[in-house]
Enzyme design. Structure first.
Site, PDB file in Angstrom:
ATOM      1  N   ARG A 154       0.841  -1.188   0.000  1.00 29.96           N
ATOM      2  CA  ARG A 154       0.000   0.000   0.000  1.00 29.96           C
ATOM      3  C   ARG A 154       0.886   1.252   0.000  1.00 29.96           C
ATOM      4  O   ARG A 154       2.010   1.211   0.515  1.00 29.96           O
ATOM      5  CB  ARG A 154      -0.906   0.038   1.237  1.00 29.96           C
ATOM      6  CG  ARG A 154      -1.793  -1.181   1.409  1.00 29.96           C
ATOM      7  CD  ARG A 154      -2.562  -1.094   2.724  1.00 29.96           C
ATOM      8  NE  ARG A 154      -3.453  -2.247   2.931  1.00 29.96           N
ATOM      9  CZ  ARG A 154      -3.127  -3.347   3.579  1.00 29.96           C
ATOM     10  NH1 ARG A 154      -1.914  -3.469   4.111  1.00 29.96           N
ATOM     11  NH2 ARG A 154      -3.992  -4.331   3.733  1.00 29.96           N
ATOM     12  N   LYS A 178      -1.621  -2.474   8.201  1.00 26.82           N
ATOM     13  CA  LYS A 178      -2.788  -2.042   8.967  1.00 26.82           C
ATOM     14  C   LYS A 178      -2.866  -2.792  10.291  1.00 26.82           C
ATOM     15  O   LYS A 178      -2.492  -3.953  10.377  1.00 26.82           O
ATOM     16  CB  LYS A 178      -4.064  -2.304   8.158  1.00 26.82           C
ATOM     17  CG  LYS A 178      -4.255  -1.357   6.972  1.00 26.82           C
ATOM     18  CD  LYS A 178      -5.580  -1.619   6.297  1.00 26.82           C
ATOM     19  CE  LYS A 178      -5.837  -0.624   5.181  1.00 26.82           C
ATOM     20  NZ  LYS A 178      -7.154  -0.857   4.518  1.00 26.82           N
ATOM     21  N   HIS A 247      -3.256   2.842  -6.044  1.00 26.62           N
ATOM     22  CA  HIS A 247      -3.780   1.595  -5.480  1.00 26.62           C
ATOM     23  C   HIS A 247      -4.058   0.565  -6.571  1.00 26.62           C
ATOM     24  O   HIS A 247      -4.062  -0.640  -6.308  1.00 26.62           O
ATOM     25  CB  HIS A 247      -5.059   1.866  -4.681  1.00 26.62           C
ATOM     26  CG  HIS A 247      -5.357   0.808  -3.661  1.00 26.62           C
ATOM     27  ND1 HIS A 247      -4.565   0.600  -2.554  1.00 26.62           N
ATOM     28  CD2 HIS A 247      -6.341  -0.126  -3.590  1.00 26.62           C
ATOM     29  CE1 HIS A 247      -5.050  -0.396  -1.831  1.00 26.62           C
ATOM     30  NE2 HIS A 247      -6.123  -0.858  -2.448  1.00 26.62           N
ATOM     31  N   ARG A 250      -1.421  -2.013  -6.874  1.00 23.58           N
ATOM     32  CA  ARG A 250      -1.567  -3.117  -5.908  1.00 23.58           C
ATOM     33  C   ARG A 250      -2.525  -4.174  -6.473  1.00 23.58           C
ATOM     34  O   ARG A 250      -2.246  -5.378  -6.392  1.00 23.58           O
ATOM     35  CB  ARG A 250      -2.087  -2.551  -4.587  1.00 23.58           C
ATOM     36  CG  ARG A 250      -2.347  -3.586  -3.481  1.00 23.58           C
ATOM     37  CD  ARG A 250      -2.672  -2.825  -2.194  1.00 23.58           C
ATOM     38  NE  ARG A 250      -3.228  -3.672  -1.159  1.00 23.58           N
ATOM     39  CZ  ARG A 250      -2.519  -4.409  -0.299  1.00 23.58           C
ATOM     40  NH1 ARG A 250      -1.208  -4.424  -0.392  1.00 23.58           N
ATOM     41  NH2 ARG A 250      -3.104  -5.114   0.651  1.00 23.58           N
ATOM     42  N   HIS A 273      -3.315  -9.027   4.104  1.00 23.13           N
ATOM     43  CA  HIS A 273      -4.736  -9.095   4.438  1.00 23.13           C
ATOM     44  C   HIS A 273      -4.940  -9.924   5.705  1.00 23.13           C
ATOM     45  O   HIS A 273      -4.373 -11.002   5.839  1.00 23.13           O
ATOM     46  CB  HIS A 273      -5.527  -9.742   3.301  1.00 23.13           C
ATOM     47  CG  HIS A 273      -5.674  -8.856   2.103  1.00 23.13           C
ATOM     48  ND1 HIS A 273      -5.993  -9.336   0.851  1.00 23.13           N
ATOM     49  CD2 HIS A 273      -5.547  -7.510   1.963  1.00 23.13           C
ATOM     50  CE1 HIS A 273      -6.054  -8.323  -0.010  1.00 23.13           C
ATOM     51  NE2 HIS A 273      -5.792  -7.221   0.641  1.00 23.13           N
ATOM     52  N   TYR A 282      -9.883 -11.148  -5.696  1.00 22.42           N
ATOM     53  CA  TYR A 282      -9.033 -11.190  -6.894  1.00 22.42           C
ATOM     54  C   TYR A 282      -9.270 -12.446  -7.724  1.00 22.42           C
ATOM     55  O   TYR A 282      -8.912 -12.493  -8.899  1.00 22.42           O
ATOM     56  CB  TYR A 282      -7.559 -11.094  -6.498  1.00 22.42           C
ATOM     57  CG  TYR A 282      -7.206  -9.764  -5.890  1.00 22.42           C
ATOM     58  CD1 TYR A 282      -7.115  -8.619  -6.677  1.00 22.42           C
ATOM     59  CD2 TYR A 282      -6.983  -9.647  -4.516  1.00 22.42           C
ATOM     60  CE1 TYR A 282      -6.810  -7.391  -6.112  1.00 22.42           C
ATOM     61  CE2 TYR A 282      -6.681  -8.412  -3.956  1.00 22.42           C
ATOM     62  CZ  TYR A 282      -6.597  -7.298  -4.756  1.00 22.42           C
ATOM     63  OH  TYR A 282      -6.304  -6.079  -4.194  1.00 22.42           O
TER      64      TYR A 282
END
Length: 306
Positions: A154, A178, A247, A250, A273, A282
């Site tokens: 990211r 994150k 983004h 990515r 994730h 995806y």
């Protein structure tokens, strides 16, 4: 609860967020907007029925599902604060049943040809640099965007990379994702690794009170907003679709990896994730590609064609 007391509580809530180093300013602004909107529209924020009416009205007014869910999170956090402040005993949002689900839209990608154009432009910019300042900026941009292309991290993660996160001997970087989750990424592209080392040599010559890798002309860390602005200028210069964002690099990394045979669990780890259900989106694009190939090349389609 009277209006003045509610106003004071909201101000204290925002202050508590600002005192939390883990909460970014942009996130605080989102909470501020959502909660203020809620307070203005909801006649009594302490009544379950009124809160239900508020969210029902958002649905009737055709607010985007993502916006409604974001407001739900903001208000839920505000109620948590009210519980901590002993103003209320129950978080109303937690007991309300919402018949809304987040829309799953397919990730937008950039064509391989356009990714190639972006890299060629960045490399040419380095060669055409007419000053030391321009050279530093162009080498930095090449290293930054090649890293985004090569690893799928990211832009916020790229912004937070420090010098101590990099292990050149292993060609790895420690990424702070994150929720303070960390993962190690490997730079598989020899060219990207070379671009990073070139920039790193320049960056190590600058003594600063911080050790962030990517810096701006003010010698502070390159922000997400600035990275986005630089990328948009590149897109505009190359006359590509102006809706393309960093983004999308990515998304492109992820879909191309799956299409080439990569497995979902590995991709989940690479992207950072928390849940594999996030990564599974995806697979829809991968399925689309499979359909295209089968429709074009499957011999069975032509068995009885003239």
């Amino acid at each position: 609860m009277n209006t003045n007391k509610l106003h004071d509580l909201t101000l204290k809530f925002y202050a508590s967020l600002r005192n939390n180093p883990k909460v970014k300013e942009a996130t605080i602004k989102s909470y501020y907007y959502d909660i203020n909107h809620f307070i203005r529209k909801c006649s009594n924020v302490l009544k379950k029925e009124e809160v239900e009416v508020y969210f029902t009205s958002l649905i009737k007014q055709k607010y985007r599902i993502t916006s409604i869910l974001r407001k739900k999170v903001s208000i839920k956090l505000f109620y948590d604060y009210l519980i901590e402040s002993k103003v209320i005993k129950v978080n109303i949002v937690k007991i309300i049943k919402f018949n809304i689900k987040k829309e799953k839209s397919l990730p937008k990608t950039i064509s391989i040809n356009n990714v190639r154009k972006i890299l060629h432009y960045l490399m040419k910019s380095v060669n055409k640099s007419k000053s030391k300042q321009a050279y530093f900026r162009n080498v930095r941009n090449l290293a930054l965007f090649d890293l985004l292309i090569t690893t799928g991290i990211r832009i916020s993660e790229a912004s937070n990379i420090t010098l101590t996160d990099i292990e050149l001997s292993q060609r790895t970087i420690l990424i702070h994702g994150k929720g303070n989750k960390q993962r190690i990424i490997y730079i598989s592209s020899q060219e990207c690794f070379f671009h990073l080392k070139t920039y790193l040599a320049l960056r190590l010559n600058i003594n600063l009170p911080h050790n962030y890798l990517f810096i701006n002309r003010s010698k502070t860390t390159l922000s997400v907003h600035t990275i986005d602005t630089i990328f948009r200028k590149i897109i505009k210069t190359l006359k590509l679709n102006k809706s393309i964002t960093p983004h999308h690099l990515r998304h492109t990394f992820a879909t191309e990896l799956l299409s080439a045979g990569g497995d979902l669990r590995t991709l989940q780890e690479l992207l950072g994730h928390s849940s594999i259900s996030t990564t599974e989106i995806y697979t829809h694009i991968d399925t689309k590609q499979k359909k295209k190939i089968l429709n074009k090349y499957n011999y069975r389609n032509k068995l009885f064609s003239k």
